[in-house]
Design an enzyme around this catalytic site. Structure first.
Site, PDB file in Angstrom:
ATOM      1  N   TYR A   1       0.828  -1.208   0.000  1.00  0.00           N
ATOM      2  CA  TYR A   1       0.000   0.000   0.000  1.00  0.00           C
ATOM      3  C   TYR A   1       0.862   1.257   0.000  1.00  0.00           C
ATOM      4  O   TYR A   1       0.609   2.200  -0.747  1.00  0.00           O
ATOM      5  CB  TYR A   1      -0.917  -0.026   1.225  1.00  0.00           C
ATOM      6  CG  TYR A   1      -1.792   1.187   1.374  1.00  0.00           C
ATOM      7  CD1 TYR A   1      -2.717   1.527   0.395  1.00  0.00           C
ATOM      8  CD2 TYR A   1      -1.720   1.989   2.511  1.00  0.00           C
ATOM      9  CE1 TYR A   1      -3.539   2.637   0.536  1.00  0.00           C
ATOM     10  CE2 TYR A   1      -2.537   3.095   2.661  1.00  0.00           C
ATOM     11  CZ  TYR A   1      -3.448   3.415   1.678  1.00  0.00           C
ATOM     12  OH  TYR A   1      -4.252   4.514   1.814  1.00  0.00           O
TER      13      TYR A   1
ATOM     14  N   CYS B   1     -14.799   7.084   3.749  1.00  0.00           N
ATOM     15  CA  CYS B   1     -15.283   6.459   2.519  1.00  0.00           C
ATOM     16  C   CYS B   1     -14.685   7.128   1.293  1.00  0.00           C
ATOM     17  O   CYS B   1     -13.962   6.509   0.531  1.00  0.00           O
ATOM     18  CB  CYS B   1     -16.803   6.501   2.465  1.00  0.00           C
ATOM     19  SG  CYS B   1     -17.496   5.864   0.923  1.00  0.00           S
TER      20      CYS B   1
ATOM     21  N   CYS C   1     -26.467  -4.406 -28.452  1.00  0.00           N
ATOM     22  CA  CYS C   1     -26.136  -3.337 -29.392  1.00  0.00           C
ATOM     23  C   CYS C   1     -25.152  -2.395 -28.718  1.00  0.00           C
ATOM     24  O   CYS C   1     -25.536  -1.358 -28.196  1.00  0.00           O
ATOM     25  CB  CYS C   1     -27.395  -2.582 -29.805  1.00  0.00           C
ATOM     26  SG  CYS C   1     -27.111  -1.343 -31.096  1.00  0.00           S
TER      27      CYS C   1
END
Length: 231
Positions: A86, A201, A222
């Site tokens: 991290y 958050c 499509c």
């Protein structure tokens, strides 16, 4: 989240940190909310989708709350450094963005519906940032696992752009690329907001809606159509 040094460009493979051949930490076996394994191989019939939309703590929760999602996993993707940590990702020297791996049952939730959640849950026009989270690790991304996923991701982007433009937003900066190595994040990042309900958050959308693929022509049947806003 850890606010690292903000880099204004991605490192080249030569500039990136070297990394290591093995993951330097362990990953929990099961999802704390869904109860299913975090790591593969996954049961037959399930599909995998990878998204980057800012801080992966809030992003992961968006997807595990979705019916038809079997498990989610916070991690690092789109970079050069093998098995990064991290702290290394936050340095901007690995090239990775924070990502969420979503393992889902296509008989219960379509990939196009996950794309719609992805677009509406963040601002895809901000480049190397998401709100107050600044850095290359917060860039918007879709990493695809098939030609069908790639077509749907690009069609949904092309459908969303005019809707965003009409609402005053700029060009979408989301990178859409074939999925490369996905490195699971450290244990404390997995289902972080389940373990820390009052935790940070950082995820918030623009408020601009993209019509559901079932109501428009940008779905798999499509994949080149344009979808108007919901209103």
């Amino acid at each position: 989240m850890l606010f690292g040094h903000f880099k204004k460009s991605l490192p080249t493979p030569e500039e990136a940190l070297r990394g290591r051949p093995e993951r330097p930490y362990t990953v929990p076996e099961t999802h704390t909310v869904l109860g299913n394994p975090l790591l593969g191989p996954y049961p037959e019939g399930l599909e995998v989708a990878d998204f980057g939309l800012g801080c992966f703590w809030g992003a992961e929760r968006k997807f595990w709350q979705t019916d038809g999602v079997w498990t989610t996993l916070a991690g690092y993707q789109g970079g050069h450094t093998e098995n990064p940590t991290y702290e290394e990702v936050c340095s901007g020297l690995t090239g990775h963005t924070e990502a969420v791996r979503v393992v889902f049952d296509p008989s219960k939730v379509a990939y196009e519906d996950l794309l719609r959640l992805f677009w509406e849950s963040h601002d895809p026009t901000q480049g190397f940032r998401q709100g107050n989270d600044v850095g290359t690790q917060y860039r918007s991304a879709v990493y695809t696992h098939s030609a069908e996923q790639e077509a749907a991701a690009k069609a949904s982007r092309d459908a969303y752009q005019p809707v965003l433009t009409s609402s005053g937003y700029g060009e979408i900066t989301t990178e859409i690329l074939p999925a490369g190595p996905f490195y699971p994040a450290e244990a404390y990042h997995q289902q972080y907001l389940d373990k820390n309900p009052a935790g940070y958050c950082g995820i918030g959308g623009t408020g601009v809606k993209l019509s559901a693929p079932s109501e428009t022509n940008w779905g798999r049947s499509c994949p080149t159509g344009i979808a108007p806003a919901d209103g």
